[in-house]
Scaffold this motif. Structure first.
Motif, short mmCIF file in Angstrom:
data_model
loop_
_atom_site.label_atom_id
_atom_site.label_comp_id
_atom_site.label_asym_id
_atom_site.label_seq_id
_atom_site.Cartn_x
_atom_site.Cartn_y
_atom_site.Cartn_z
N MET A 193 12.72 4.19 -9.25
CA MET A 193 12.69 2.85 -9.83
C MET A 193 11.45 2.67 -10.70
O MET A 193 11.52 2.09 -11.80
N TYR A 194 10.32 3.17 -10.22
CA TYR A 194 9.08 3.06 -11.00
C TYR A 194 9.19 3.81 -12.33
O TYR A 194 8.87 3.28 -13.40
N ILE A 250 4.16 5.72 -5.46
CA ILE A 250 4.14 5.72 -6.92
C ILE A 250 3.05 6.65 -7.44
O ILE A 250 3.24 7.35 -8.45
N GLY A 251 1.92 6.67 -6.73
CA GLY A 251 0.83 7.54 -7.15
C GLY A 251 1.19 9.02 -7.13
O GLY A 251 0.60 9.82 -7.86
N ILE A 275 0.83 -1.20 0.00
CA ILE A 275 0.00 0.00 0.00
C ILE A 275 0.87 1.26 0.00
O ILE A 275 0.61 2.22 -0.73
N PHE A 276 1.95 1.23 0.80
CA PHE A 276 2.86 2.38 0.87
C PHE A 276 3.54 2.62 -0.47
O PHE A 276 3.62 3.77 -0.94
N LYS A 287 18.76 11.55 -1.04
CA LYS A 287 18.70 10.10 -0.91
C LYS A 287 17.64 9.71 0.13
O LYS A 287 17.92 9.56 1.30
N THR A 288 16.42 9.55 -0.33
CA THR A 288 15.33 9.14 0.54
C THR A 288 14.67 7.89 -0.03
O THR A 288 14.76 7.61 -1.23
N PHE A 289 14.01 7.14 0.84
CA PHE A 289 13.35 5.91 0.42
C PHE A 289 12.21 6.20 -0.55
O PHE A 289 12.00 5.48 -1.53
N THR A 290 11.50 7.28 -0.28
CA THR A 290 10.39 7.66 -1.16
C THR A 290 10.87 7.99 -2.56
O THR A 290 10.31 7.53 -3.55
N ARG A 291 11.93 8.80 -2.65
CA ARG A 291 12.46 9.16 -3.96
C ARG A 291 12.97 7.93 -4.70
O ARG A 291 12.82 7.81 -5.92
#
Length: 525
Positions: A179-180, A65-66, A59-60, A170-174
């Motif tokens: 990657m997407y 990605i959204g 879900i996260f 460098k963040t997990f979200t970015r």
């Protein structure tokens, strides 16, 4: 064999036998069954937690990605300076933020440069789908062995979308979004196109300089098509840290890094050992002998450029700041280069107003009173683009209006109420005072005697203007001057609109610095 004589004795014997059997049951078997039940419950619980974490993670990821930006073709290309065109649709000047950028087709970039970057940045570039699982696992191991963020796993494709649409943080979200978008990019473009995007957008040192074509000019003084193997390896070597591996400022460390890239190219079967050895013999001094400092484009007409930017970006919000500076736009304006150059020459000429050189400031606005087209703007002496935080004297909306008020407060009422012609004689003489008793003079402390009202306005003389004001006041009263000014929209409208009304006698015209803006795909007008 025991003989039981009565029914009661037989019943008691049976009950005694059952009691003896229950005593012989071992409690260890009961404990073993309970332990198995506990292990089963623990396994189910852990499985549920694991499934919950997978669901929450999914879900996260989808939520992140959204929020990823849309993959836009124009964002993938190297930023190119926008261009301003004059009233005759001829190029007037570049809009330049001071960055040195050039865009070159992949067919014009030597294979040695392409191979050097692939060997250094993404050896499996032609095999992966935008992300490299093998490299990701390697980076994951490095997080534990060498420390957090010690090694990246970004492919060339990921770097393209990061540089074009994401931040460098460098963040997990970015990373998820990167990657997407990399996978989506691989679906939409060929490897050749992606490599072209990359080689044109990478940062390669001071200037700042972006892309291998611009870097070739800067460091080697040659077209990218003519770059040699040692120079190709140097470009790839600089990518990790352009300042640290600058071949001109730090030749020793730059050579070490370049030679490492040559070794990587040999390992990747891009060149032979002999070719690498020959390239290594080229010194940094020899390799960069043609280097030159790239001058920032001559951004002419800074005040006019400033005003167009403010109109399109801030006021009308037709385009963004980035699009205006480096979106490759064609911006068609109402600029008259001849008048603009004259306005700038007058402002920049130190012989004008020689006694106020240190604190001289002025502004010029030349407007076609029939159409509202702005033909020229001057923002001050030696004004440059984005000078004074976009506040220049030609458009400043507050502050003392100074001599700009003379046609509105002095000569306009005289023409309207006293029927003075423009060649009416006025006097520039001493001993003229304000109503409160203070003497008036000019910046040069001179008095030029009798002259026409037109000349007095042209020379911006203070004494004739005050005398004219006083004569109108005596003949018609101060209220008449206020009425005249009110007709022009003062103070409810800006001084520029008042000037427009003065010359058009109440005709409403909207000022226009820009006619239209053309993008590669669309037109704003």
């Amino acid at each position: 064999m025991v003989e039981y004589h009565t029914r009661m004795e037989r019943r008691r014997a049976a009950e005694a036998e059952k009691t003896e059997k229950r005593k012989n049951i071992k409690p260890a078997k009961k404990k073993s069954g309970g332990k198995k039940h506990w292990v089963k419950r623990t396994f189910i619980l852990l499985l549920l937690v694991f499934l919950f974490l997978i669901l929450a993670g999914t879900i996260f990821v989808f939520a992140v990605i959204g929020k990823a930006p849309e993959l836009k073709a124009n964002a993938l290309h190297n930023e190119i300076s926008s261009v301003l065109y004059d009233q005759n649709d001829k190029k007037a000047t570049d809009v330049d933020s001071g960055e040195h950028r050039m865009y070159t087709d992949i067919d014009n970039i030597p294979k040695s440069i392409q191979d050097a970057y692939i060997a250094t940045e993404d050896v499996r570039f032609y095999k992966h789908i935008g992300i490299d699982p093998i490299r990701i696992m390697g980076a994951g191991v490095a997080q534990f062995t060498k420390g957090y963020k010690s090694e990246g796993a970004s492919t060339i494709t990921q770097q393209v979308v990061r540089n074009a649409m994401l931040t460098q943080n460098k963040t997990f979200t970015r990373k998820i979004q990167e990657m997407y978008l990399a996978i989506q990019l691989e679906k939409s473009y060929t490897k050749k196109q992606i490599l072209e995007f990359y080689l044109n957008q990478i940062y390669l040192g001071g200037g700042p300089t972006y892309g291998v074509a611009a870097a070739s000019e800067r460091y080697f003084g040659k077209n990218v098509k003519n770059v040699t193997l040692d120079q190709a390896a140097m470009l790839a070597a600089m990518t990790r840290n352009p300042g640290y591996y600058d071949p001109i400022k730090h030749p020793d460390r730059a050579k070490t890094r370049r030679d490492l890239v040559l070794d990587l190219m040999v390992h990747n079967h891009a060149i032979s050992s002999e070719e690498a050895a020959k390239a290594k013999t080229v010194s940094m001094k020899q390799m960069t002998k043609g280097h030159r400092k790239i001058k920032v484009s001559n951004r002419k007409y800074g005040a006019f450029l400033d005003f167009v930017r403010k109109e399109l970006v801030e006021d009308k919000k037709v385009i963004t700041e980035q699009e205006f500076n480096s979106g490759g736009l064609k911006i068609y304006t109402t600029l008259d280069p001849e008048i603009q150059n004259q306005a700038q020459d007058v402002l920049n000429n130190k012989q004008n107003f020689p006694v106020v050189q240190k604190n001289f400031n002025a502004g010029v606005s030349v407007i076609d009173t029939q159409t509202g087209a702005i033909r020229a703007l001057g923002g001050g002496r030696n004004y440059t683009y984005l000078m004074n935080n976009n506040r220049s004297y030609k458009t400043a909306g507050s502050g003392n209006v100074g001599s700009t008020a003379k046609p509105i407060m002095d000569y306009g009422p005289a023409i309207d109420y006293l029927q003075w012609p423009t060649d009416y004689q006025v006097d520039d003489t001493p001993d003229v005072k304000y109503s409160w008793g203070k003497k008036i003079n000019d910046f040069d402390n001179r008095f030029l005697g009798s002259m026409t009202m037109r000349r007095a306005l042209y020379l911006s003389r203070n004494v004739p203007a005050l005398q004219t004001f006083q004569k109108v006041d005596q003949a018609k009263g101060t209220g008449s001057i206020r009425t005249f000014a009110k007709k022009l929209g003062i103070p409810s409208e800006t001084l520029k609109k008042a000037w427009r009304k003065l010359f058009n006698w109440w005709r409403r015209i909207q000022f226009q610095p820009a006619r239209n803006v053309r993008r590669l795909c669309c037109l704003w007008q």
